[in-house]
Structures are given as structure tokens and as C-alpha cells.
Design a protein around this motif. Structure first.
Motif, PDB file in Angstrom:
ATOM      1  N   UNK A 288       0.810  -1.248   0.147  1.00  0.00           N
ATOM      2  CA  UNK A 288      -0.085   0.092   0.182  1.00  0.00           C
ATOM      3  C   UNK A 288       0.839   1.137   0.165  1.00  0.00           C
ATOM      4  N   UNK A 289       2.014   1.078   0.842  1.00  0.00           N
ATOM      5  CA  UNK A 289       2.825   2.356   0.699  1.00  0.00           C
ATOM      6  C   UNK A 289       3.287   2.522  -0.560  1.00  0.00           C
ATOM      7  N   UNK A 290       3.864   1.518  -1.144  1.00  0.00           N
ATOM      8  CA  UNK A 290       4.299   1.828  -2.365  1.00  0.00           C
ATOM      9  C   UNK A 290       3.470   2.314  -3.444  1.00  0.00           C
ATOM     10  N   UNK A 291       2.218   1.998  -3.462  1.00  0.00           N
ATOM     11  CA  UNK A 291       1.327   2.676  -4.213  1.00  0.00           C
ATOM     12  C   UNK A 291       1.253   4.250  -3.928  1.00  0.00           C
ATOM     13  N   UNK A 292       1.078   4.407  -2.684  1.00  0.00           N
ATOM     14  CA  UNK A 292       1.204   5.943  -2.109  1.00  0.00           C
ATOM     15  C   UNK A 292       2.284   6.556  -2.603  1.00  0.00           C
ATOM     16  N   UNK A 293       3.620   6.056  -2.810  1.00  0.00           N
ATOM     17  CA  UNK A 293       4.773   6.556  -3.144  1.00  0.00           C
ATOM     18  C   UNK A 293       4.840   6.836  -4.822  1.00  0.00           C
ATOM     19  N   UNK A 294       4.157   6.161  -5.366  1.00  0.00           N
ATOM     20  CA  UNK A 294       4.058   6.044  -6.736  1.00  0.00           C
ATOM     21  C   UNK A 294       3.120   7.452  -7.185  1.00  0.00           C
ATOM     22  N   UNK A 295       1.970   7.229  -6.761  1.00  0.00           N
ATOM     23  CA  UNK A 295       1.118   8.220  -6.715  1.00  0.00           C
ATOM     24  C   UNK A 295       1.632   9.601  -6.444  1.00  0.00           C
ATOM     25  N   UNK A 296       2.158   9.770  -5.235  1.00  0.00           N
ATOM     26  CA  UNK A 296       2.806  10.957  -4.715  1.00  0.00           C
ATOM     27  C   UNK A 296       3.846  11.470  -5.816  1.00  0.00           C
ATOM     28  N   UNK A 297       4.630  10.298  -6.276  1.00  0.00           N
ATOM     29  CA  UNK A 297       6.020  10.846  -7.447  1.00  0.00           C
ATOM     30  C   UNK A 297       5.249  11.311  -8.696  1.00  0.00           C
ATOM     31  N   UNK A 298       4.386  10.596  -8.944  1.00  0.00           N
ATOM     32  CA  UNK A 298       3.653  10.957 -10.383  1.00  0.00           C
ATOM     33  C   UNK A 298       2.859  12.620 -10.218  1.00  0.00           C
ATOM     34  N   UNK A 299       2.354  12.763  -9.003  1.00  0.00           N
ATOM     35  CA  UNK A 299       1.809  14.116  -8.810  1.00  0.00           C
ATOM     36  C   UNK A 299       2.852  15.156  -8.758  1.00  0.00           C
ATOM     37  N   UNK A 300       3.928  14.872  -8.135  1.00  0.00           N
ATOM     38  CA  UNK A 300       5.257  15.709  -8.161  1.00  0.00           C
ATOM     39  C   UNK A 300       5.678  16.048  -9.614  1.00  0.00           C
ATOM     40  N   UNK A 301       5.863  14.771 -10.341  1.00  0.00           N
ATOM     41  CA  UNK A 301       6.318  15.189 -11.752  1.00  0.00           C
ATOM     42  C   UNK A 301       5.400  15.763 -12.479  1.00  0.00           C
ATOM     43  N   UNK A 302       4.064  15.453 -12.488  1.00  0.00           N
ATOM     44  CA  UNK A 302       2.937  16.313 -13.068  1.00  0.00           C
ATOM     45  C   UNK A 302       2.953  17.913 -12.482  1.00  0.00           C
ATOM     46  N   UNK A 303       3.173  18.135 -11.499  1.00  0.00           N
ATOM     47  CA  UNK A 303       2.914  19.428 -10.827  1.00  0.00           C
ATOM     48  C   UNK A 303       4.380  20.321 -11.504  1.00  0.00           C
ATOM     49  N   UNK A 304       5.519  19.619 -11.512  1.00  0.00           N
ATOM     50  CA  UNK A 304       6.727  20.122 -12.029  1.00  0.00           C
ATOM     51  C   UNK A 304       6.751  20.391 -13.638  1.00  0.00           C
ATOM     52  N   UNK A 305       6.067  19.372 -14.370  1.00  0.00           N
ATOM     53  CA  UNK A 305       5.601  19.837 -15.675  1.00  0.00           C
ATOM     54  C   UNK A 305       4.705  20.914 -16.053  1.00  0.00           C
ATOM     55  N   UNK A 306       3.892  20.921 -14.975  1.00  0.00           N
ATOM     56  CA  UNK A 306       2.753  21.985 -15.048  1.00  0.00           C
ATOM     57  C   UNK A 306       3.500  23.343 -14.956  1.00  0.00           C
ATOM     58  N   UNK A 307       4.446  23.482 -13.723  1.00  0.00           N
ATOM     59  CA  UNK A 307       5.010  24.590 -13.471  1.00  0.00           C
ATOM     60  C   UNK A 307       6.017  25.147 -14.702  1.00  0.00           C
ATOM     61  N   UNK A 308       6.733  24.001 -15.131  1.00  0.00           N
ATOM     62  CA  UNK A 308       7.675  24.339 -16.450  1.00  0.00           C
ATOM     63  C   UNK A 308       6.993  25.222 -17.260  1.00  0.00           C
ATOM     64  N   UNK A 309       5.794  24.326 -18.056  1.00  0.00           N
ATOM     65  CA  UNK A 309       5.074  24.891 -18.888  1.00  0.00           C
ATOM     66  C   UNK A 309       4.505  26.334 -18.517  1.00  0.00           C
ATOM     67  N   UNK A 310       4.034  26.572 -17.404  1.00  0.00           N
ATOM     68  CA  UNK A 310       3.572  27.955 -16.957  1.00  0.00           C
ATOM     69  C   UNK A 310       4.464  29.030 -17.146  1.00  0.00           C
ATOM     70  N   UNK A 311       5.712  28.514 -16.505  1.00  0.00           N
ATOM     71  CA  UNK A 311       6.962  29.406 -16.483  1.00  0.00           C
ATOM     72  C   UNK A 311       7.228  30.036 -17.827  1.00  0.00           C
ATOM     73  N   UNK A 312       7.417  28.989 -19.041  1.00  0.00           N
ATOM     74  CA  UNK A 312       7.678  29.549 -20.346  1.00  0.00           C
ATOM     75  C   UNK A 312       6.566  30.328 -20.961  1.00  0.00           C
ATOM     76  N   UNK A 313       5.352  29.704 -20.529  1.00  0.00           N
ATOM     77  CA  UNK A 313       4.108  30.732 -21.294  1.00  0.00           C
ATOM     78  C   UNK A 313       4.227  31.936 -20.672  1.00  0.00           C
TER      79      UNK A 313
END
Length: 126
Positions: free
Chosen positions: A1-26
Motif C-alpha cells: 500500500x505504501x509503494x502505491x502511495x509513493x508512486x502516486x505522490x511521485x507522479x503528482x510531483x512530476x505532473x506539478x513540475x511539468x505544469x510549473x515548467x510549462x506555465x513558466x515558459x508561457x
């Protein structure tokens, strides 16, 4: 269960980083566009200042007087006389045309509300 939570958290961090990167360039692109528009506005104002100065230079009374003297015969101009000017009360302004208002079905509103005047709550008429 913890590994699923870590994966979801890591995906959320990667998604937010991509969003912040795109917003910065826009944002940087919009700032560049705004700066370009401001430069164009400044250039247009400078051109307008030059055009106003040229207009003032070309419309100097002494220059216009010299031009009329040089081109007097060709243009067929007549010298101005004081009797060529009029007063405002001598101008025949057109009368405004009032449209005909035809009332086919008049309604008597004076007898409404039992003959009492209609007022707002503060005692004044609307």
C-alpha cells in the motif's frame, strides 16, 4: 500500500513540475510579447511627435503667407477682407425636424390610485 502511495505522490510531483515548467515558459512568452507591444507603442508615440512637429513647421503663418504670395496667380486667391466674416447670429442653422407622434389608443392615468399622487417612500415624486 505504501509503494502505491509513493508512486502516486511521485507522479503528482512530476505532473506539478511539468505544469510549473510549462506555465513558466508561457509567462515568459507573454512578458516578451508585452515588452514588444510596449516598444511598438513607444515608437508610435515618437513618430506621432515627429509628425506633430512637422505639421506645426509646415503650418507656420509666415510660410503659408509666402506660399500664397508665390502661388497667388496660379491659385486665383483673393485677399481676405473684414467684410467677408460674419457673426454667429447671421448663420441660418437648420431647424430640427420633429417627428409626428401619433397616439392611437390614449390611456388616462390621472385617475389611477384613487386620485392620490404617486410618491416614493421618502415623499418625493418619481
Amino acid at each position: 500500500m505504501r509503494s502505491l502511495l509513493y508512486i502516486v505522490t511521485a507522479l503528482a510531483v512530476i505532473g506539478l513540475a511539468f505544469w510549473a515548467y510549462r506555465e513558466n515558459y508561457q509567462t515568459q512568452a507573454e512578458i516578451a510579447k508585452t515588452e514588444q507591444i510596449n516598444r511598438e507603442i513607444g515608437q508610435a508615440r515618437a513618430r506621432l511627435t515627429v509628425l506633430r512637429a512637422e505639421w506645426a513647421y509646415l503650418n507656420r503663418p509666415d510660410r503659408l503667407r509666402d506660399l500664397t504670395d508665390v502661388n497667388f496667380e496660379r491659385l486665383g486667391l483673393l485677399p481676405l477682407r473684414p467684410d467677408q466674416f460674419g457673426k454667429v447670429d447671421q448663420v441660418a442653422f437648420p431647424q430640427p425636424i420633429e417627428p409626428e407622434l401619433i397616439i392611437n389608443n390614449p390611456v388616462d392615468v390621472s385617475g389611477m390610485n384613487g386620485g392620490e399622487a404617486v410618491t416614493r417612500g421618502d415623499g418625493t415624486f418619481p
